[in-house]
Scaffold this motif. Sequence first.
Motif, mmCIF file in Angstrom:
data_model
loop_
_atom_site.group_PDB
_atom_site.id
_atom_site.type_symbol
_atom_site.label_atom_id
_atom_site.label_comp_id
_atom_site.label_asym_id
_atom_site.label_seq_id
_atom_site.Cartn_x
_atom_site.Cartn_y
_atom_site.Cartn_z
ATOM 1 N N THR A 14 -2.376 -81.299 -4.323
ATOM 2 C CA THR A 14 -1.070 -81.323 -5.088
ATOM 3 C C THR A 14 -1.097 -80.257 -6.066
ATOM 4 O O THR A 14 -0.581 -80.177 -7.182
ATOM 5 C CB THR A 14 -1.067 -82.634 -5.882
ATOM 6 N N HIS A 18 -9.574 -77.952 -9.760
ATOM 7 C CA HIS A 18 -10.053 -77.800 -10.919
ATOM 8 C C HIS A 18 -11.572 -77.965 -11.210
ATOM 9 O O HIS A 18 -11.983 -78.716 -10.141
ATOM 10 C CB HIS A 18 -8.958 -77.935 -12.235
ATOM 11 N N ALA A 186 -18.404 -87.618 -14.475
ATOM 12 C CA ALA A 186 -17.334 -88.532 -13.919
ATOM 13 C C ALA A 186 -15.905 -88.519 -14.436
ATOM 14 O O ALA A 186 -14.970 -88.412 -13.889
ATOM 15 C CB ALA A 186 -17.513 -89.978 -14.372
ATOM 16 N N ILE A 188 -14.076 -85.234 -16.424
ATOM 17 C CA ILE A 188 -14.006 -84.109 -17.232
ATOM 18 C C ILE A 188 -12.611 -84.017 -18.007
ATOM 19 O O ILE A 188 -11.581 -84.368 -17.333
ATOM 20 C CB ILE A 188 -14.246 -82.690 -16.196
ATOM 21 N N LYS A 197 -7.417 -86.667 -19.254
ATOM 22 C CA LYS A 197 -8.255 -86.167 -18.244
ATOM 23 C C LYS A 197 -7.734 -84.560 -17.673
ATOM 24 O O LYS A 197 -6.601 -84.522 -17.808
ATOM 25 C CB LYS A 197 -7.892 -87.142 -17.011
ATOM 26 N N MET A 198 -8.717 -83.810 -17.347
ATOM 27 C CA MET A 198 -8.361 -82.666 -16.872
ATOM 28 C C MET A 198 -7.628 -82.816 -15.494
ATOM 29 O O MET A 198 -8.057 -83.517 -14.638
ATOM 30 C CB MET A 198 -9.551 -81.829 -16.793
ATOM 31 N N SER A 199 -6.201 -82.441 -15.388
ATOM 32 C CA SER A 199 -5.508 -82.611 -14.176
ATOM 33 C C SER A 199 -4.583 -81.489 -13.577
ATOM 34 O O SER A 199 -4.299 -80.690 -14.382
ATOM 35 C CB SER A 199 -4.765 -83.743 -14.730
ATOM 36 N N LYS A 200 -4.543 -81.586 -12.357
ATOM 37 C CA LYS A 200 -3.698 -80.506 -11.623
ATOM 38 C C LYS A 200 -2.205 -80.534 -12.111
ATOM 39 O O LYS A 200 -1.653 -79.349 -12.112
ATOM 40 C CB LYS A 200 -3.622 -80.650 -10.106
ATOM 41 N N SER A 201 -1.803 -81.584 -12.671
ATOM 42 C CA SER A 201 -0.293 -81.628 -12.965
ATOM 43 C C SER A 201 -0.168 -81.471 -14.295
ATOM 44 O O SER A 201 1.044 -81.563 -14.881
ATOM 45 C CB SER A 201 0.289 -83.102 -12.559
HETATM 46 N N1 AQP Z 1 -10.915 -84.379 -14.696
HETATM 47 C C1 AQP Z 1 -11.619 -85.059 -13.800
HETATM 48 N N2 AQP Z 1 -12.829 -85.558 -13.832
HETATM 49 C C2 AQP Z 1 -13.614 -86.050 -13.211
HETATM 50 N N3 AQP Z 1 -13.273 -86.123 -11.894
HETATM 51 C C3 AQP Z 1 -11.811 -85.941 -11.312
HETATM 52 N N4 AQP Z 1 -11.133 -86.027 -10.319
HETATM 53 C C4 AQP Z 1 -9.906 -85.540 -10.405
HETATM 54 N N5 AQP Z 1 -9.839 -85.263 -11.864
HETATM 55 C C5 AQP Z 1 -10.999 -85.323 -12.518
HETATM 56 C C6 AQP Z 1 -11.754 -86.451 -9.253
HETATM 57 O O1 AQP Z 1 -11.166 -85.660 -7.986
HETATM 58 C C7 AQP Z 1 -11.169 -86.259 -6.944
HETATM 59 C C8 AQP Z 1 -9.898 -85.834 -6.318
HETATM 60 O O2 AQP Z 1 -8.852 -86.148 -7.042
HETATM 61 P P1 AQP Z 1 -7.357 -86.318 -6.630
HETATM 62 O O3 AQP Z 1 -7.070 -84.620 -6.401
HETATM 63 O O4 AQP Z 1 -7.288 -86.875 -5.279
HETATM 64 O O5 AQP Z 1 -6.528 -86.858 -7.545
HETATM 65 P P2 AQP Z 1 -6.427 -87.073 -9.060
HETATM 66 O O6 AQP Z 1 -7.698 -87.826 -9.610
HETATM 67 O O7 AQP Z 1 -4.999 -87.477 -9.440
HETATM 68 O O8 AQP Z 1 -6.678 -85.661 -9.680
HETATM 69 P P3 AQP Z 1 -5.422 -84.774 -10.586
HETATM 70 O O9 AQP Z 1 -6.173 -83.683 -10.835
HETATM 71 O O10 AQP Z 1 -5.408 -85.755 -11.984
HETATM 72 O O11 AQP Z 1 -4.288 -84.807 -9.795
HETATM 73 P P4 AQP Z 1 -2.762 -84.915 -10.248
HETATM 74 O O12 AQP Z 1 -2.488 -84.247 -11.403
HETATM 75 O O13 AQP Z 1 -1.967 -84.558 -9.065
HETATM 76 O O14 AQP Z 1 -2.583 -86.393 -10.449
HETATM 77 C C9 AQP Z 1 -11.174 -87.642 -7.152
HETATM 78 O O15 AQP Z 1 -12.396 -88.237 -6.778
HETATM 79 C C10 AQP Z 1 -10.990 -87.659 -8.444
HETATM 80 O O16 AQP Z 1 -11.668 -88.763 -9.252
#
Ligand code: AQP
Length: 332
Positions: A14, A18, A186, A188, A197-201
């Motif tokens: 998605t 990161h 666990a 970031i 949470k650090m996030s792609k979105s």
């Molecule tokens: N900030 C984070 N710190 C530690 N672990 C993280 N993960 C995601 N963000 C962090 C772990 O990365 C794996 C894959 O994650 P994902 O892409 O399937 O889904 P997510 O957790 O929803 O990641 P994002 O970046 O927050 O995506 P969006 O913004 O699209 O919802 C997982 O094992 C997750 O725990």
Amino acid sequence: MSFTPRVFSGVQPTGNLHLGNYLGAIKQWVRMQHDMPSIYGIMDMHAITVPQNAAELAACSRQTAAALIACGIDVSKSIIFVQSSVSAHAELAWILGCHTPLGWLNRMTQFKEKAGKQKDMASLGLYGYPVLMAADVLAYKATHVPVGEDQKQHLELARDIAGAFNRAAGAEILPLPEPMILPTAARIMSLRDGTKKMSKSDASDYSRINLTDDADAIAAKFKKAKSDMVEGISYDEESRPEASNLLQIYAALADEPLAKVSDAFASSNFSSFKSALADLAVAKLSPISARMRELLVDPDELDRLLASGRDRAAAIAAPVMREIKQATGFFV
Ligand code: AQP
């Protein structure tokens, strides 16, 4: 009954992967692949539970594959594949959905968070996300699932669903997969807000370090990262979430205990700490981004690797699906 140990985990295509994805998940997968046979999915069927741009989604799946390989997943040992290319996921999600009471799904907090106030407008796919996740794991009879805190509830549901299926079948066909809660890094947090949470979105690219960022971007992002007015650098999640997050990132990147890192920077100011952190991040991430660039100039080779991953994953799922369909009373 004992099941052959096997790891399954996945990442959604998605956006750019990161530092949170790397330190919280992928870095541990790279270690784990030496201990147990491992399957890593690029979870595009999960991604479409919220709207996606079709052309971008396909490109992102390829980019995610490149990132996993560049981070150190060894495709001669582990399997990397795109979820939608193996039909067992969708087939098993349907069967398992018929063993999942609505009451169980109604307890899932992630649906409540993601659907927000517009619950009636959320899709059936978003609601059924945890059933698909159970199918992802159980189609391979995976016994171990590395998950972040946020996915723990979904994995507990997967265990309940496997139990319900086994009871209906009158045989222990499916394992109850064990969560492997990942240590230190666990979670970031965002560089702009140490409580998120650090996030792609996240709308701000300055909130995260992408695995594709170059040295200048990494340095600029750490320099601009939110700080506080307290003297020195110390770890205290409650009162200093930003300093704590940066210390945690440093410790995870350096593979050093948090206490050792916070002692080392106790009398530093933010400016010199951030500059040391940027140097460390560049040293650790630049080989990954360089390898990613190499892989992405040859999309045919990446597609070949993904086709091979698909075939290997499908070959493991096929006999499992045959057994599940027979136990269900399907004509096989
Ligand atoms: N900030 C984070 N710190 C530690 N672990 C993280 N993960 C995601 N963000 C962090 C772990 O990365 C794996 C894959 O994650 P994902 O892409 O399937 O889904 P997510 O957790 O929803 O990641 P994002 O970046 O927050 O995506 P969006 O913004 O699209 O919802 C997982 O094992 C997750 O725990």
